[in-house]
Design an enzyme around this catalytic site. Structure first.
Site, PDB file in Angstrom:
ATOM      1  N   CYS A  29      64.914 -11.780  51.503  1.00 19.05           N
ATOM      2  CA  CYS A  29      64.773 -11.073  52.782  1.00 19.05           C
ATOM      3  C   CYS A  29      63.846 -11.804  53.744  1.00 19.05           C
ATOM      4  O   CYS A  29      64.179 -11.948  54.928  1.00 19.05           O
ATOM      5  CB  CYS A  29      64.333  -9.627  52.566  1.00 19.05           C
ATOM      6  SG  CYS A  29      62.721  -9.410  51.776  1.00 19.05           S
ATOM      7  N   HIS A  79      60.143  -5.214  51.417  1.00 17.22           N
ATOM      8  CA  HIS A  79      61.447  -5.647  51.918  1.00 17.22           C
ATOM      9  C   HIS A  79      61.380  -5.650  53.436  1.00 17.22           C
ATOM     10  O   HIS A  79      60.723  -4.797  54.032  1.00 17.22           O
ATOM     11  CB  HIS A  79      62.550  -4.700  51.432  1.00 17.22           C
ATOM     12  CG  HIS A  79      63.925  -5.181  51.739  1.00 17.22           C
ATOM     13  ND1 HIS A  79      64.463  -6.316  51.175  1.00 17.22           N
ATOM     14  CD2 HIS A  79      64.868  -4.697  52.584  1.00 17.22           C
ATOM     15  CE1 HIS A  79      65.699  -6.488  51.649  1.00 17.22           C
ATOM     16  NE2 HIS A  79      65.961  -5.521  52.507  1.00 17.22           N
ATOM     17  N   HIS A  91      69.612  -7.656  56.918  1.00 18.94           N
ATOM     18  CA  HIS A  91      68.685  -8.001  55.842  1.00 18.94           C
ATOM     19  C   HIS A  91      69.437  -8.677  54.704  1.00 18.94           C
ATOM     20  O   HIS A  91      70.660  -8.761  54.716  1.00 18.94           O
ATOM     21  CB  HIS A  91      67.939  -6.758  55.339  1.00 18.94           C
ATOM     22  CG  HIS A  91      68.812  -5.722  54.706  1.00 18.94           C
ATOM     23  ND1 HIS A  91      68.633  -5.291  53.409  1.00 18.94           N
ATOM     24  CD2 HIS A  91      69.881  -5.029  55.168  1.00 18.94           C
ATOM     25  CE1 HIS A  91      69.541  -4.366  53.120  1.00 18.94           C
ATOM     26  NE2 HIS A  91      70.305  -4.196  54.176  1.00 18.94           N
TER      27      HIS A  91
END
Length: 129
Positions: A29, A79, A91
């Site tokens: 990510c 994240h 993402h």
């Protein structure tokens, strides 16, 4: 802005998730955020999601715009993604690779911070999005 981010998505769509990855063989990510911001905005971001989440200014979730970084805490830890349009973010998903997801019943409660990192000249055009 949305078109620019969606073009980056098309270039990276489906690339598998790989921890530490920064190329088309696999990307994580924070690596994806580095690549997207470099390619779309000629802007260098730090390598980790934790460092990236500290950039810019904190924005209330109700005021998020395309180009804002969105920082989550989920079952795998930190994240990060980038808002592409109302209700959707880009993402690198651990399960499906590079994708665009909805701020749904899974992601919305896990959203911890929204950071505006782009200069006002780029984000001003997005007001009222």
């Amino acid at each position: 802005m949305t078109e620019t981010l969606l073009a980056r998505y098309e270039a990276w769509k489906g690339v598998p998730h790989r921890i530490g990855g920064t190329d088309h063989r696999g990307v994580d990510c924070s690596g994806l955020m580095q690549i997207v911001f470099r390619e779309a905005f000629d802007m260098e971001l730090p390598r980790t999601s934790r460092e990236q989440s500290r950039l810019g200014q904190n924005v209330p979730p109700a005021d998020m715009r395309p180009g804002d970084l969105v920082y989550f805490i989920d079952k795998r830890g930190d994240h990060i993604g980038v808002v592409v349009e109302r209700g959707r973010f880009l993402h690198a998903s651990a399960t499906v690779g590079v994708t665009v997801s909805q701020f749904d019943a899974y992601w919305w409660p896990r959203l911890k911070r929204v950071q505006r990192v782009l200069p006002p000249s780029l984000t001003a055009a997005q007001s009222g999005f």
